[in-house]
Design a protein around this motif. Structure first.
Motif, PDB file in Angstrom:
ATOM      1  N   LEU A 116       5.025   0.135   2.735  1.00  0.00           N
ATOM      2  CA  LEU A 116       3.596   0.008   2.021  1.00  0.00           C
ATOM      3  C   LEU A 116       2.884   1.218   2.534  1.00  0.00           C
ATOM      4  O   LEU A 116       2.283   1.695   1.841  1.00  0.00           O
ATOM      5  CB  LEU A 116       3.164  -1.334   2.270  1.00  0.00           C
ATOM      6  N   ALA A 117       3.049   1.466   3.894  1.00  0.00           N
ATOM      7  CA  ALA A 117       2.276   2.699   4.228  1.00  0.00           C
ATOM      8  C   ALA A 117       2.883   3.880   3.530  1.00  0.00           C
ATOM      9  O   ALA A 117       2.134   5.126   3.337  1.00  0.00           O
ATOM     10  CB  ALA A 117       2.239   2.691   5.843  1.00  0.00           C
ATOM     11  N   ILE A 118       4.299   4.116   3.715  1.00  0.00           N
ATOM     12  CA  ILE A 118       5.051   5.301   2.752  1.00  0.00           C
ATOM     13  C   ILE A 118       4.316   5.416   1.356  1.00  0.00           C
ATOM     14  O   ILE A 118       4.109   6.541   1.030  1.00  0.00           O
ATOM     15  CB  ILE A 118       6.401   5.220   2.934  1.00  0.00           C
ATOM     16  N   TRP A 119       4.200   4.349   0.414  1.00  0.00           N
ATOM     17  CA  TRP A 119       3.821   4.280  -0.636  1.00  0.00           C
ATOM     18  C   TRP A 119       2.465   4.867  -0.582  1.00  0.00           C
ATOM     19  O   TRP A 119       1.954   5.715  -1.584  1.00  0.00           O
ATOM     20  CB  TRP A 119       3.826   3.132  -1.394  1.00  0.00           C
ATOM     21  N   SER A 120       1.618   4.183   0.252  1.00  0.00           N
ATOM     22  CA  SER A 120       0.244   4.805   0.102  1.00  0.00           C
ATOM     23  C   SER A 120      -0.039   6.212   0.750  1.00  0.00           C
ATOM     24  O   SER A 120      -1.042   6.815   0.143  1.00  0.00           O
ATOM     25  CB  SER A 120      -0.608   3.985   1.316  1.00  0.00           C
ATOM     26  N   LEU A 121       1.051   6.729   1.377  1.00  0.00           N
ATOM     27  CA  LEU A 121       0.993   8.112   1.638  1.00  0.00           C
ATOM     28  C   LEU A 121       1.495   9.196   0.717  1.00  0.00           C
ATOM     29  O   LEU A 121       0.937  10.282   0.542  1.00  0.00           O
ATOM     30  CB  LEU A 121       1.605   8.425   3.225  1.00  0.00           C
ATOM     31  N   ARG A 122       2.368   8.706   0.049  1.00  0.00           N
ATOM     32  CA  ARG A 122       3.171   9.567  -0.775  1.00  0.00           C
ATOM     33  C   ARG A 122       3.567   9.319  -2.138  1.00  0.00           C
ATOM     34  O   ARG A 122       4.201  10.230  -3.012  1.00  0.00           O
ATOM     35  CB  ARG A 122       4.774  10.076  -0.086  1.00  0.00           C
ATOM     36  N   ALA A 123       3.250   8.073  -2.490  1.00  0.00           N
ATOM     37  CA  ALA A 123       3.671   7.692  -3.673  1.00  0.00           C
ATOM     38  C   ALA A 123       3.041   8.233  -4.915  1.00  0.00           C
ATOM     39  O   ALA A 123       1.943   8.757  -5.029  1.00  0.00           O
ATOM     40  CB  ALA A 123       3.323   5.974  -4.115  1.00  0.00           C
ATOM     41  N   ASN A 124       3.942   8.563  -6.187  1.00  0.00           N
ATOM     42  CA  ASN A 124       3.346   8.935  -7.220  1.00  0.00           C
ATOM     43  C   ASN A 124       3.734   8.320  -8.678  1.00  0.00           C
ATOM     44  O   ASN A 124       4.946   7.958  -8.562  1.00  0.00           O
ATOM     45  CB  ASN A 124       3.979  10.358  -7.672  1.00  0.00           C
ATOM     46  N   PRO A 125       2.835   7.734  -9.303  1.00  0.00           N
ATOM     47  CA  PRO A 125       1.412   7.754  -9.200  1.00  0.00           C
ATOM     48  C   PRO A 125       0.776   7.404  -7.853  1.00  0.00           C
ATOM     49  O   PRO A 125       1.260   6.558  -6.936  1.00  0.00           O
ATOM     50  CB  PRO A 125       0.827   7.334 -10.543  1.00  0.00           C
ATOM     51  N   GLU A 126      -0.447   7.690  -7.808  1.00  0.00           N
ATOM     52  CA  GLU A 126      -1.189   7.229  -6.309  1.00  0.00           C
ATOM     53  C   GLU A 126      -1.040   5.626  -6.230  1.00  0.00           C
ATOM     54  O   GLU A 126      -1.248   4.857  -7.207  1.00  0.00           O
ATOM     55  CB  GLU A 126      -2.713   7.513  -6.520  1.00  0.00           C
ATOM     56  N   PHE A 127      -0.836   5.139  -5.027  1.00  0.00           N
ATOM     57  CA  PHE A 127      -0.677   3.807  -4.637  1.00  0.00           C
ATOM     58  C   PHE A 127      -1.756   3.466  -3.726  1.00  0.00           C
ATOM     59  O   PHE A 127      -2.053   3.846  -2.677  1.00  0.00           O
ATOM     60  CB  PHE A 127       0.666   3.612  -4.023  1.00  0.00           C
ATOM     61  N   ASN A 128      -2.637   2.419  -4.239  1.00  0.00           N
ATOM     62  CA  ASN A 128      -3.688   1.922  -3.470  1.00  0.00           C
ATOM     63  C   ASN A 128      -3.315   0.198  -3.253  1.00  0.00           C
ATOM     64  O   ASN A 128      -3.563  -0.201  -4.437  1.00  0.00           O
ATOM     65  CB  ASN A 128      -4.992   2.335  -4.282  1.00  0.00           C
ATOM     66  N   LEU A 129      -3.144  -0.067  -2.204  1.00  0.00           N
ATOM     67  CA  LEU A 129      -2.829  -1.501  -1.890  1.00  0.00           C
ATOM     68  C   LEU A 129      -3.886  -2.312  -2.316  1.00  0.00           C
ATOM     69  O   LEU A 129      -3.867  -3.685  -2.634  1.00  0.00           O
ATOM     70  CB  LEU A 129      -2.386  -1.821  -0.422  1.00  0.00           C
ATOM     71  N   ASP A 130      -5.165  -1.923  -2.172  1.00  0.00           N
ATOM     72  CA  ASP A 130      -6.526  -2.765  -2.548  1.00  0.00           C
ATOM     73  C   ASP A 130      -6.537  -2.973  -4.110  1.00  0.00           C
ATOM     74  O   ASP A 130      -7.133  -3.961  -4.672  1.00  0.00           O
ATOM     75  CB  ASP A 130      -7.520  -1.901  -1.967  1.00  0.00           C
ATOM     76  N   GLU A 131      -5.793  -2.243  -4.672  1.00  0.00           N
ATOM     77  CA  GLU A 131      -6.118  -2.370  -6.165  1.00  0.00           C
ATOM     78  C   GLU A 131      -4.608  -2.877  -6.795  1.00  0.00           C
ATOM     79  O   GLU A 131      -4.557  -3.084  -8.138  1.00  0.00           O
ATOM     80  CB  GLU A 131      -6.463  -1.014  -6.822  1.00  0.00           C
ATOM     81  N   VAL A 132      -3.656  -2.949  -6.199  1.00  0.00           N
ATOM     82  CA  VAL A 132      -2.505  -3.477  -6.556  1.00  0.00           C
ATOM     83  C   VAL A 132      -2.413  -4.861  -6.725  1.00  0.00           C
ATOM     84  O   VAL A 132      -2.729  -5.701  -6.015  1.00  0.00           O
ATOM     85  CB  VAL A 132      -1.224  -2.891  -5.785  1.00  0.00           C
ATOM     86  N   ASP A 133      -1.944  -5.375  -8.085  1.00  0.00           N
ATOM     87  CA  ASP A 133      -1.772  -6.845  -8.135  1.00  0.00           C
ATOM     88  C   ASP A 133      -0.292  -7.194  -7.699  1.00  0.00           C
ATOM     89  O   ASP A 133       0.636  -6.587  -7.722  1.00  0.00           O
ATOM     90  CB  ASP A 133      -1.475  -7.123  -9.702  1.00  0.00           C
ATOM     91  N   LEU A 134      -0.588  -8.249  -6.622  1.00  0.00           N
ATOM     92  CA  LEU A 134       0.910  -8.561  -6.027  1.00  0.00           C
ATOM     93  C   LEU A 134       1.896  -8.943  -6.870  1.00  0.00           C
ATOM     94  O   LEU A 134       3.246  -8.608  -6.522  1.00  0.00           O
ATOM     95  CB  LEU A 134       0.530  -9.981  -5.283  1.00  0.00           C
ATOM     96  N   VAL A 135       1.706  -9.367  -8.193  1.00  0.00           N
ATOM     97  CA  VAL A 135       2.801  -9.820  -8.931  1.00  0.00           C
ATOM     98  C   VAL A 135       3.477  -8.312  -9.495  1.00  0.00           C
ATOM     99  O   VAL A 135       4.619  -8.354  -9.919  1.00  0.00           O
ATOM    100  CB  VAL A 135       2.084 -10.382 -10.422  1.00  0.00           C
TER     101      VAL A 135
END
Length: 223
Positions: free
Chosen positions: A143-162
């Protein structure tokens, strides 16, 4: 004279567009699909001898997200054939992680690439983080890797768990600690600029998957 000037300006604009397109393609990766999936890739380097790599992907779920068998890599100073831990950087695209085999894959080094320094710093400290805090698992690292380098931008605060892959939920609840992910990101932000990325440090090698599949990285040690 006015018509001639307009024609010249139009010609100049076309020439500039063509020049910039060719320049970006050559300096980034030579593959426009890769530049879209890794934007901004800025100066990643193709690994010599790794232009036609064969990859076999399986889930790991202990030390990393994937186990990947790398084959058909010619001798080079960056990466050799073998089974390696791997991490996803393209969360919303699919990949066959139950023995899926992919051929003619190009590998790219992120060594000394500025915008990859935070992620590469995380790759250097991940084992230490897990050893020092039993609440941190491969899930928080991913999850930290996605937050650092994912495309499109990954923000765990805004992602629906589903929307997250099944490995990150259990009985409809998060199977990870968001607090620990935030702690990891804070540690990375505070430490990466002072880290010594010299011989013996680790950095990511990108597997440039087709544009409709997950792009992922593996970890190598700098020689």
């Amino acid at each position: 004279m006015k018509k001639l000037t307009v024609k010249f300006v139009n010609y100049l604009l076309v020439a500039i567009v063509i020049t910039v397109s060719i320049s970006c393609k050559d300096s980034v990766t030579g593959d426009p699909d890769l530049s879209e999936s890794l934007e901004p890739v800025e100066d990643v380097h193709m690994v010599p001898g790794a232009e036609n790599t064969t990859l076999t992907v399986n889930l790991n779920k202990e030390d990393a997200y994937f186990n990947v068998q790398f084959e058909n890599i010619e001798q080079n100073d960056v990466i050799a054939n073998g089974i390696r831990d791997a991490w996803c950087i393209d969360v919303w695209k699919p990949i066959d992680h139950n023995g899926g085999t992919y051929t003619d894959i190009e590998l790219y080094s992120t060594d000394r690439v500025e915008k990859w320094l935070p992620l590469n710093y995380l790759l250097n400290i991940q084992e230490e983080l897990i050893n020092e805090d039993t609440e941190i698992s491969w899930r928080e690292i991913q999850l930290a890797i996605w937050s650092l380098r994912a495309n499109p931008e990954f923000n765990l605060d805004e992602v629906d768990l589903v929307e997250l892959p099944g490995e990150f939920k259990k009985s409809g609840e998060p199977n990870f600690s968001q607090e620990k992910v935030e702690e990891i990101l804070n540690i990375v932000q505070e430490g990466y600029e002072d880290f010594d990325f010299s011989t013996g440090s680790k950095f990511a090698v990108i597997a440039a998957m087709p544009s409709d599949l997950q792009t992922f990285i593996t970890i190598v040690e700098k020689k």
